[in-house]
Design a protein around this motif. Structure first.
Motif, PDB file in Angstrom:
ATOM      1  N   PHE A  21     -17.885   0.290  -1.450  1.00 24.90           N
ATOM      2  CA  PHE A  21     -17.250  -0.972  -1.076  1.00 24.90           C
ATOM      3  C   PHE A  21     -15.884  -1.104  -1.743  1.00 24.90           C
ATOM      4  O   PHE A  21     -14.920  -1.557  -1.125  1.00 24.90           O
ATOM      5  N   ALA A  22     -15.780  -0.688  -3.010  1.00 25.12           N
ATOM      6  CA  ALA A  22     -14.509  -0.769  -3.731  1.00 25.12           C
ATOM      7  C   ALA A  22     -13.473   0.157  -3.107  1.00 25.12           C
ATOM      8  O   ALA A  22     -12.302  -0.208  -2.974  1.00 25.12           O
ATOM      9  N   PHE A  23     -13.879   1.359  -2.729  1.00 18.66           N
ATOM     10  CA  PHE A  23     -12.963   2.268  -2.041  1.00 18.66           C
ATOM     11  C   PHE A  23     -12.473   1.635  -0.741  1.00 18.66           C
ATOM     12  O   PHE A  23     -11.293   1.721  -0.398  1.00 18.66           O
ATOM     13  N   PHE A  24     -13.397   0.989  -0.029  1.00 13.73           N
ATOM     14  CA  PHE A  24     -13.028   0.306   1.216  1.00 13.73           C
ATOM     15  C   PHE A  24     -12.017  -0.806   0.948  1.00 13.73           C
ATOM     16  O   PHE A  24     -11.031  -0.950   1.680  1.00 13.73           O
ATOM     17  N   CYS A  25     -12.238  -1.589  -0.129  1.00 10.91           N
ATOM     18  CA  CYS A  25     -11.325  -2.686  -0.459  1.00 10.91           C
ATOM     19  C   CYS A  25      -9.927  -2.166  -0.751  1.00 10.91           C
ATOM     20  O   CYS A  25      -8.928  -2.725  -0.290  1.00 10.91           O
ATOM     21  N   GLY A  26      -9.856  -1.092  -1.522  1.00  9.53           N
ATOM     22  CA  GLY A  26      -8.556  -0.545  -1.873  1.00  9.53           C
ATOM     23  C   GLY A  26      -7.800  -0.011  -0.684  1.00  9.53           C
ATOM     24  O   GLY A  26      -6.576  -0.141  -0.586  1.00  9.53           O
ATOM     25  N   ILE A  27      -8.536   0.590   0.249  1.00 13.74           N
ATOM     26  CA  ILE A  27      -7.902   1.212   1.410  1.00 13.74           C
ATOM     27  C   ILE A  27      -7.596   0.186   2.491  1.00 13.74           C
ATOM     28  O   ILE A  27      -6.536   0.236   3.128  1.00 13.74           O
ATOM     29  N   ALA A  28      -8.513  -0.776   2.702  1.00 14.23           N
ATOM     30  CA  ALA A  28      -8.408  -1.698   3.839  1.00 14.23           C
ATOM     31  C   ALA A  28      -7.133  -2.539   3.786  1.00 14.23           C
ATOM     32  O   ALA A  28      -6.404  -2.643   4.785  1.00 14.23           O
ATOM     33  N   GLY A  29      -6.850  -3.151   2.628  1.00 23.96           N
ATOM     34  CA  GLY A  29      -5.672  -4.004   2.535  1.00 23.96           C
ATOM     35  C   GLY A  29      -4.386  -3.241   2.771  1.00 23.96           C
ATOM     36  O   GLY A  29      -3.517  -3.677   3.540  1.00 23.96           O
ATOM     37  N   SER A  30      -4.248  -2.085   2.124  1.00 27.99           N
ATOM     38  CA  SER A  30      -3.050  -1.263   2.291  1.00 27.99           C
ATOM     39  C   SER A  30      -2.917  -0.784   3.728  1.00 27.99           C
ATOM     40  O   SER A  30      -1.813  -0.746   4.283  1.00 27.99           O
ATOM     41  N   PHE A  31      -4.042  -0.435   4.339  1.00 31.37           N
ATOM     42  CA  PHE A  31      -4.032   0.067   5.713  1.00 31.37           C
ATOM     43  C   PHE A  31      -3.584  -1.026   6.679  1.00 31.37           C
ATOM     44  O   PHE A  31      -2.741  -0.784   7.552  1.00 31.37           O
ATOM     45  N   VAL A  32      -4.139  -2.227   6.529  1.00 27.08           N
ATOM     46  CA  VAL A  32      -3.775  -3.343   7.413  1.00 27.08           C
ATOM     47  C   VAL A  32      -2.299  -3.699   7.246  1.00 27.08           C
ATOM     48  O   VAL A  32      -1.577  -3.921   8.227  1.00 27.08           O
ATOM     49  N   GLY A  33      -1.834  -3.739   5.991  1.00 26.18           N
ATOM     50  CA  GLY A  33      -0.425  -4.046   5.742  1.00 26.18           C
ATOM     51  C   GLY A  33       0.504  -3.003   6.330  1.00 26.18           C
ATOM     52  O   GLY A  33       1.535  -3.329   6.925  1.00 26.18           O
ATOM     53  N   ALA A  34       0.137  -1.730   6.157  1.00 25.10           N
ATOM     54  CA  ALA A  34       0.953  -0.649   6.713  1.00 25.10           C
ATOM     55  C   ALA A  34       0.971  -0.706   8.230  1.00 25.10           C
ATOM     56  O   ALA A  34       2.009  -0.483   8.874  1.00 25.10           O
ATOM     57  N   LEU A  35      -0.180  -1.031   8.821  1.00 24.77           N
ATOM     58  CA  LEU A  35      -0.259  -1.141  10.276  1.00 24.77           C
ATOM     59  C   LEU A  35       0.641  -2.260  10.784  1.00 24.77           C
ATOM     60  O   LEU A  35       1.332  -2.106  11.802  1.00 24.77           O
ATOM     61  N   ALA A  36       0.665  -3.380  10.058  1.00 25.00           N
ATOM     62  CA  ALA A  36       1.541  -4.493  10.439  1.00 25.00           C
ATOM     63  C   ALA A  36       3.008  -4.073  10.361  1.00 25.00           C
ATOM     64  O   ALA A  36       3.816  -4.433  11.216  1.00 25.00           O
ATOM     65  N   GLY A  37       3.344  -3.304   9.331  1.00 21.00           N
ATOM     66  CA  GLY A  37       4.712  -2.826   9.194  1.00 21.00           C
ATOM     67  C   GLY A  37       5.116  -1.888  10.324  1.00 21.00           C
ATOM     68  O   GLY A  37       6.266  -1.906  10.780  1.00 21.00           O
ATOM     69  N   LEU A  38       4.175  -1.100  10.795  1.00 21.45           N
ATOM     70  CA  LEU A  38       4.465  -0.162  11.885  1.00 21.45           C
ATOM     71  C   LEU A  38       4.620  -0.888  13.215  1.00 21.45           C
ATOM     72  O   LEU A  38       5.377  -0.447  14.086  1.00 21.45           O
ATOM     73  N   VAL A  39       3.902  -2.003  13.383  1.00 14.10           N
ATOM     74  CA  VAL A  39       3.951  -2.749  14.646  1.00 14.10           C
ATOM     75  C   VAL A  39       5.269  -3.507  14.789  1.00 14.10           C
ATOM     76  O   VAL A  39       5.812  -3.631  15.886  1.00 14.10           O
ATOM     77  N   LEU A  40       5.796  -4.016  13.668  1.00 13.73           N
ATOM     78  CA  LEU A  40       7.042  -4.783  13.732  1.00 13.73           C
ATOM     79  C   LEU A  40       8.200  -3.917  14.224  1.00 13.73           C
ATOM     80  O   LEU A  40       8.370  -2.787  13.782  1.00 13.73           O
ATOM     81  N   PRO A  41       9.007  -4.437  15.151  1.00 20.96           N
ATOM     82  CA  PRO A  41      10.118  -3.646  15.682  1.00 20.96           C
ATOM     83  C   PRO A  41      11.299  -3.600  14.722  1.00 20.96           C
ATOM     84  O   PRO A  41      11.522  -4.537  13.955  1.00 20.96           O
ATOM     85  N   LEU A  42      12.046  -2.509  14.762  1.00 21.09           N
ATOM     86  CA  LEU A  42      13.284  -2.376  13.987  1.00 21.09           C
ATOM     87  C   LEU A  42      14.444  -2.353  14.971  1.00 21.09           C
ATOM     88  O   LEU A  42      14.945  -1.302  15.355  1.00 21.09           O
TER      89      LEU A  42
END
Length: 255
Positions: A21-42
């Protein structure tokens, strides 16, 4: 004897499940944030500079309102200052080593992304210690801390993804970087839940070290990037907004 073995086995299962669960917590937040950054247009230089300003503000807010006060509260000011300075210069040495080994003349954002990856990895380890230590006291409290870590890591994942995105790195590779940055959270939890006592100075040292590393990235990589451009006013406003968002998130998570 059989009852004792059953209890030991049950503890091992709970220990394993919680650390997963802790591994999931560490990965999930960073993954969601990175995904949001990739979706935003430049779309153009103005958008890029605004996002860099916002990212640097997020990191400054995390440093000034989160990492440093927390480190000082569990240790002492002098120790935290010394560790912060040492980690600042450590990242500077790492930057020079990367510059010598690789050519960043055409892709300087790649260097910024790698340095942010190192800084966030240093920061995520004490987060894992917090989850693991909470688990050793009360399982429900450990789960709550884990959920807070997921939310807390979303803006960090965003900050990580942006330089790599501008550097035109493959999206799958950027998401792998986000996952990699979250792994130290699981490792920290394994340490925190595996031992009954964590020296507070170790935790404070990790926090101050992460603060110094992030401060180097912000001051030497992100802020200089937008400070000499015609979009300075917009980027500065975005920087302030990033600081405010970081402050609000930290305040909300402490409630």
């Amino acid at each position: 004897m059989k009852l004792f073995n059953f209890k030991v086995t049950l503890f091992e299962i709970n220990f394993l499940v919680f650390n997963l669960f802790a591994f999931f917590c560490g990965i999930a937040g960073s993954f969601v944030g990175a995904l949001a950054g990739l979706v935003l247009p430049l779309n153009g230089e103005k958008m890029k500079d605004s996002l860099i300003g916002f990212t640097s503000g997020l990191m400054l807010g995390l440093i000034c309102f989160g990492l440093i006060p927390e480190a000082v509260s569990i240790s002492n000011l002098l120790t935290c200052i010394l560790v912060l300075i040492a980690s600042y210069f450590m990242i500077g040495i790492l930057e020079r080593a990367l510059t010598v080994k690789f050519s960043f003349s055409q892709n300087k954002y790649l260097k910024s992304g790698i340095l942010i990856l190192v800084a966030l990895s240093l920061h995520n380890f004490p987060e894992g210690l917090a989850i693991g230590s909470s688990f050793s006291v009360e399982k429900k409290f450990g789960i709550l801390v884990g959920i807070m870590v997921i939310i807390h890591d979303i803006p960090e994942g965003f900050a990580l993804s942006l330089p790599f995105k501008i550097a035109k790195q493959d999206k799958k590779k950027i998401l792998r970087y986000a996952i990699l940055s979250g792994i130290p959270t699981g490792v920290g939890c394994l340490v925190g839940s595996g031992v009954s006592y964590i020296n507070k100075y170790i935790v404070a040292g990790c926090l101050a070290c992460a603060a110094g590393a992030m401060l180097y990235v912000v001051m030497n990589e992100l802020i200089p990037e937008y400070s000499r451009k015609e979009n300075l006013k917009m980027a500065t406003i975005s920087n302030m907004m990033g600081i405010i968002v970081a402050l609000l998130l930290l305040e909300w998570l402490e409630l």
